[in-house]
Design a protein around this motif. Structure first.
Motif, mmCIF file in Angstrom:
data_model
loop_
_atom_site.group_PDB
_atom_site.id
_atom_site.type_symbol
_atom_site.label_atom_id
_atom_site.label_comp_id
_atom_site.label_asym_id
_atom_site.label_seq_id
_atom_site.Cartn_x
_atom_site.Cartn_y
_atom_site.Cartn_z
ATOM 1 N N GLU A 126 -0.235 -59.279 -57.012
ATOM 2 C CA GLU A 126 -0.842 -58.417 -58.025
ATOM 3 C C GLU A 126 -0.803 -56.946 -57.615
ATOM 4 O O GLU A 126 -1.040 -56.073 -58.449
ATOM 5 C CB GLU A 126 -2.301 -58.834 -58.283
ATOM 6 N N THR A 127 -0.551 -56.689 -56.343
ATOM 7 C CA THR A 127 -0.461 -55.301 -55.876
ATOM 8 C C THR A 127 0.769 -55.150 -54.991
ATOM 9 O O THR A 127 1.396 -56.134 -54.592
ATOM 10 C CB THR A 127 -1.704 -54.890 -55.059
ATOM 11 N N TYR A 171 -9.635 -53.104 -60.999
ATOM 12 C CA TYR A 171 -8.823 -53.967 -61.848
ATOM 13 C C TYR A 171 -9.268 -53.778 -63.293
ATOM 14 O O TYR A 171 -10.404 -54.101 -63.671
ATOM 15 C CB TYR A 171 -8.986 -55.427 -61.440
ATOM 16 N N ALA A 194 -4.303 -54.681 -64.462
ATOM 17 C CA ALA A 194 -3.615 -54.112 -63.298
ATOM 18 C C ALA A 194 -4.630 -53.488 -62.344
ATOM 19 O O ALA A 194 -5.727 -53.068 -62.747
ATOM 20 C CB ALA A 194 -2.595 -53.073 -63.737
ATOM 21 N N TRP A 195 -4.244 -53.416 -61.060
ATOM 22 C CA TRP A 195 -5.059 -52.772 -60.037
ATOM 23 C C TRP A 195 -4.614 -51.317 -59.890
ATOM 24 O O TRP A 195 -3.426 -51.043 -59.694
ATOM 25 C CB TRP A 195 -4.902 -53.480 -58.694
#
Length: 487
Positions: free
Chosen positions: A154-155, A198, A202-203
């Motif tokens: 996710e990152t 978040y 998205a982060w």
């Protein structure tokens, strides 16, 4: 006239009999039914060791446990693999069924798992630490999320960012991750707190000025998704009101003990003499924070700090409470390593001995009740065991993990090895396999023949070496003994 008098007498007698019956019922209720805060005391359950041999390899070390509900738990650990003894992450999902804990899911990851978050919507995220390909020493932190196909990034892989905590708000559409970011040019403070937010799937990096000192160690949130309230802790405590982060004014703590003769007092240059390691937000106005206060540069000269926000005021539970000093006779002094609270207000503290290699070095579990009182729990007194993580959902269900240091004869002589341990509370089914306390107390790790201690360092008697200077500072700043299980 006489009939009316008789009717009045009958009514009076009926009222009197009714009052007596109600009084007896209330008296029986007071005797039989315990007060809410005395519920667990009347039960006096004990902690039982659970066999791990069916689903965890002997070389796996456990660092974290999370009890999701009364029948579901996650264990986080790592294993040294290959000739280089590289660490790989291990993640286990356990289910309580048929009177015992059974393995439901297992995941082996090439990275070390530093933190696990299971959100209210069921989503699972971890903070993974790995090494860049082709590099022996340069590490990265990254957030991974599990979906139907496996673990997805996710990152990006953060090179100079280290993450310690992830918390998703109710609904799973918003969340926060906290840690620290390295500072290139520094004299004493070589990192500052770092936030990821978040939102919209998205982060993104949050630009809030550093409020928690060198890093954020723990975060937790409560309230509704539209009106969340959260807290982040590190060297300080910060509060999130749904829009902004602000630093919290701390209550006045008792004076830090005077440094022993010959010891350098804690200067607060390389690390703060007061730091916080975990926060639990039960409600927006019911918050617990765990930390440590240092009088010198040595962990053995520290004391546990436990704060409770209730009724709009911060209360100092530790230091001040004498329960750690009123430990079983002859046992080693202790420091609180972790704590957990359930939705009913009951909690548990895990405490480990400063001198893990010493005689009668027992870990203990302390129950915290809604009225603020503390009581020792019944747990097997196993020497040279450290409890690293504890988790509960209510007063009746809890788990704790740790490890025991034991001596094992090998071709190279006597070696000290660590054995993972799991304890459960409230699962007293007779069908469950229980492991009795060892009949023979294992010998403590052997100290070297020459005791080379330095006044400005931390001495490890098991190996005969000291940690000093900035290595000691970094180690203490990132959790001391507890950091050995996560990084």
């Amino acid at each position: 006239m006489q009939s009316q008098v008789q009717l009045t007498r009958n009514r009076a007698a009926t009222f009197l009999i009714g009052a007596v019956v109600v009084g007896l019922v209330l008296l029986i209720a007071l005797i039989v039914l315990p007060a809410p805060w005395s519920h667990s005391q009347s039960l006096r359950r004990s902690w039982q060791q659970v066999s791990l041999s069916d689903f965890i390899a002997p070389a796996v070390r456990l660092s974290e446990v999370q009890l999701i509900d009364s029948t579901t738990a996650w264990l986080v650990g790592y294993e040294n693999v290959g000739q280089s003894s590289a660490r790989e992450g291990r993640l286990y999902k356990l289910k309580w069924q048929n009177g015992k804990w059974s393995l439901s899911e297992q995941y082996n990851l090439p990275q070390v798992i530093n933190y696990l978050n299971v959100a209210s919507d069921g989503s699972i995220r971890i903070i993974a630490t790995g090494k860049f390909e082709g590099s022996c020493c340069t590490t990265y932190d990254q957030i991974l999320r599990k979906d139907a196909t496996g673990w997805q990034a996710e990152t990006e892989k953060f090179r100079k960012v280290f993450l310690n905590s992830i918390e998703m708000l109710p609904g799973g559409q918003e969340g926060w991750a906290g840690g620290g970011i390295e500072v290139d040019s520094c004299k004493f403070t070589c990192s500052e707190s770092y936030l990821l937010h978040y939102t919209h799937g998205a982060w993104i990096t949050d630009t809030t000025p550093s409020l928690n000192g060198r890093s954020i160690v723990s975060m937790d949130f409560a309230g509704e998704a539209e009106h969340p309230v959260g807290y982040a802790v590190g060297e300080y405590i910060s509060r999130y009101d749904g829009q902004n982060w602000t630093r919290v004014t701390l209550p006045k703590l008792p004076p830090t003990p005077t440094a022993p003769p010959g010891q350098e007092p804690c200067p607060g240059l390389y690390f703060n003499c007061l730091s916080f390691s975990k926060v639990r937000t039960l409600k927006p106005d019911d918050v617990w924070v765990l930390g440590s206060s240092y009088s010198t540069l040595s962990t053995r000269d520290s004391e546990s700090v436990l704060l409770h926000l209730t009724g709009g005021q911060w209360q100092v539970v530790m230091p001040g409470n004498t329960i750690l000093k009123d430990r079983p006779a002859g046992t080693q002094p202790m420091l609180v390593s972790d704590f957990s609270f359930g939705s009913d207000g009951y909690g548990f503290l895990s405490a480990y001995p400063f001198e893990l290699a010493g005689n009668r070095a027992y870990s203990q579990i302390i129950q915290v009740r809604p009225d603020g009182s503390l009581y020792y729990e019944q747990i097997a007194q196993i020497e040279h065991m450290i409890l690293r993580s504890i988790s509960n959902k209510d007063v009746d269900h809890a788990l704790a993990v740790g490890e025991q240091s034991i001596q094992v004869p090998t071709e190279r002589g006597i070696e000290n090895r660590l054995t993972a341990m799991l304890f459960s509370y409230g699962y007293e089914d007779d069908n469950r396999t229980r492991i009795p306390a060892p009949s023979a107390t294992p010998k403590p790790p052997r100290a070297p023949t020459e005791d080379k201690r330095y006044s400005d360092g931390y001495y490890f008697p098991g190996v005969g070496h000291n940690v000093r200077g900035r290595f000691l500072t970094y180690w203490q700043q990132h959790g001391g003994w507890l950091s050995l299980a996560t990084r």
